[in-house]
Each structure stands twice: as C-alpha cells, then as structure tokens.
Design an enzyme around this catalytic site. Sequence first.
Site, PDB file in Angstrom:
ATOM      1  N   THR A 185     -33.055 -15.062  17.357  1.00  0.00           N
ATOM      2  CA  THR A 185     -31.694 -14.605  17.655  1.00  0.00           C
ATOM      3  C   THR A 185     -30.614 -15.614  17.258  1.00  0.00           C
ATOM      4  O   THR A 185     -29.418 -15.276  17.277  1.00  0.00           O
ATOM      5  CB  THR A 185     -31.536 -14.325  19.155  1.00  0.00           C
ATOM      6  OG1 THR A 185     -31.776 -15.534  19.888  1.00  0.00           O
ATOM      7  CG2 THR A 185     -32.496 -13.249  19.609  1.00  0.00           C
ATOM      8  N   LYS A 186     -31.001 -16.831  16.900  1.00  0.00           N
ATOM      9  CA  LYS A 186     -30.008 -17.855  16.616  1.00  0.00           C
ATOM     10  C   LYS A 186     -29.289 -17.603  15.285  1.00  0.00           C
ATOM     11  O   LYS A 186     -29.748 -16.828  14.451  1.00  0.00           O
ATOM     12  CB  LYS A 186     -30.677 -19.235  16.604  1.00  0.00           C
ATOM     13  CG  LYS A 186     -31.249 -19.656  17.956  1.00  0.00           C
ATOM     14  CD  LYS A 186     -30.163 -19.751  19.001  1.00  0.00           C
ATOM     15  CE  LYS A 186     -30.644 -20.391  20.297  1.00  0.00           C
ATOM     16  NZ  LYS A 186     -31.511 -19.534  21.103  1.00  0.00           N
ATOM     17  N   ASN A 187     -28.176 -18.301  15.084  1.00  0.00           N
ATOM     18  CA  ASN A 187     -27.392 -18.098  13.851  1.00  0.00           C
ATOM     19  C   ASN A 187     -28.225 -18.384  12.607  1.00  0.00           C
ATOM     20  O   ASN A 187     -28.040 -17.752  11.570  1.00  0.00           O
ATOM     21  CB  ASN A 187     -26.162 -18.998  13.861  1.00  0.00           C
ATOM     22  CG  ASN A 187     -25.149 -18.581  14.910  1.00  0.00           C
ATOM     23  OD1 ASN A 187     -25.491 -17.929  15.893  1.00  0.00           O
ATOM     24  ND2 ASN A 187     -23.899 -18.956  14.709  1.00  0.00           N
TER      25      ASN A 187
END
Length: 382
Positions: A185-187
């Site tokens: 889910t991280k950038n």
Amino acid sequence: MKVPMLDLSEQYQSLKEEIFASLEEIMSGSRFILGDNVKKLEQDVADYSSAKYGVGVANGSDALHISLLGCGVKAGDEVIVPAFTFFATAGAVARAGAVPVFVDIDPKTYNIDPAKIEAAVTEKTKAIIPVHLYGQMADMEPIAEIAKKHSLAIIEDAAQAIGSKYKGKNVGELGTTATYSFFPTKNLGGYGDGGMIITNDDDIAETMRVIRVHGSKPKYYHHILGYNSRLDELQAGILNVKFPHLNTWSEARREKAAVYTELLNEKLGDLVVTPFVEEHNYHVFHQYTIQVPDRSGLQEFLKEKGIGSMIYYPKPLHLQPVFSELGYKEGDLPETEKAAEAVLSLPMFPELKREQQEYVIDQIAAYFSNHPAKVKKETSFA
C-alpha cells in the site's frame, strides 16, 4: 459509483510487461537472496535520499528494529516516540528491549511536537524516532538540536514518506538513520513485504548489514546476535521497475490532494479540517486525512455509498493494552487522543479520477446536510 480506498490494478497493468521481464530474469539467473536487484535498489534509494548507504531488510518494522540495534540501543534504554502512529514504531523499541516514551503531537501536522520532546529526555534516553506521518516530514531542525544536545540517535520513521522533503532536505539528511517500508500500500510498494534503512554512517551501515544475516561475518561466524531479515530479490526486482515512476506518482498524489482540499473547502467550509502542510515541506500524501464530526456515522454512510475510508489510527499507542505496564492513562497526551477520535483518511492513489473525488465530497456533504444535529454536537475538535 465505487471508490476504493486504494486500487493498484491500473498501476499494475501499466507496468505488467516490465515486471514480468524482471521476474523472468531473476528466475532464470536463479540468485534469489541479496543479489544484484537488491544491490541496485539499495544504491538507487540511497542516492535518491542523499545518503551513502541503503540496507535492504525484510519489512519496515525490521528496518526500525535493526536501526535501533545499529544505533546501539539496548535493553533498559529509553526511546522517545509519538503515540499517534502505527504500532511498529513503538513495537520495534520494545522488541529491542528498550522502553518507548510517548510524546504528544503537533495537532496541525499530526507529527511529534518538538516542544514536548526535551521534557521526556532522561539519563536513560538513547534515541528519538520522529514519524513522518501521512507523507509529511516532522519538524526536524529542533529535533536535531535536541538530539545533538543530549547525544541521542535520530531514527526517522519514513514508512509513509519516501520522496518527502523538509526545507529542501530529504528524508534521512538530519537523522542518524531513516527507515522505509515497501508494503504494497505504500507510495513505493512491492507485492509483499519489504523495507530499507538508509544512513550516512559507515559503522552503523556495516553493523546493520551483519544484523540482517543472523549477525554473521564472515558466514557461519557470529559475534553479535542478529536476525534473518533480508529484502527478497524478487521484491527488489519489482521495486526496481516501479522506482523510476515514484516522483510522477508523488506529484499525482499532490494533485489529488489539492482537488480534495479545494472541493472540501468549497462545499463544507470549516466543518471539515483538511490537511495542514507546512510551507517548507514537500508532502507526498501517502494518506489524505481529514478531521470530521460524527466520524463513525460518516464512515458507515460512505461504505453504503461504495466509498472506502480508513482510520489511521483509532487508538493511540500509549493507551494500547500491550503497553499498559508503562502507566499511561487517558488525558496524558491530549492532542494525540483528540486526533484519534476525529481523523478519517479518504481514498488516495495516483490513478484516482476527479469524478471519483467529486463523488466522495458530494457524499460527505450529503451526509452532513442530513445530520445537522450530530454535526452541531460533535464539532468541538475544530
């Protein structure tokens, strides 16, 4: 209309051929542990962060834990942390045998309040972990001054903030180490767990490399107690494909955030508190987080309308049962507790469409126009 909290499918389709080519090369080469892809990613992320070294590890939680050990934190030491963050920040301190000392936040940025740090320093304090929450860096200069005054390490928890800047400086430039997470889910996310530590300190970098391979150097000779915590070569291969797009994705997130803020201010005025961005900060908006009255009612309504949302984070760390022996009680960190009661994160990803954002804001406005009594009762946070 359906508006998920996060949708990675469009990003995947645009990179599918490159990702499969990278995985095929790794599979054909048959080197799966700490190979060329990990080395490339370590160097690229270090360069991107104006750091000398990158140390790939199994996940962002291990990055924090290994950073603490690399900085010499031992059992019985104290580490200052915010209570408004994901559990891993304080969990890593406890796993190192140290004691998390919780400090309140700046209510505007949700990051640790530098003005509250020095009062928490004792002779046992060995480090500070500022968290760059939601994609905005903490106020690092005063934190660095306090750390220098008391000879403390700074471990920047940048799990949500790769690419963010503070007064023109990158993550890690004012810290001893900084940690990234590559959770999907991280950038910059992989397709599984992954993490990295960056540092400019030669000795700390080498110590952390040894810790991640069972404390072994050379192989099968162990002078320190380490862990099995290595960034997977397959994940590194995927991340190497994604990494060149990071800046473009960050700018897209900032554009989506500007649209949200414009629409919220236009349709809801002071009823909703939109994200505050320090003028000297480059915010990469891992999350777009607002404060609202009647949060639970609004969240349930949005769910019924096909709109995703999340609460980051509903229960502060100083009030978590696992830390009850530390003796904190309700009221000890008022800004943290206040934020935990009111924050709500809206859908945020680079491919989010304007019509989706307009639908989200229209539904928020519709909910509050139909529940004026609840709005009046619960706007004391504003």
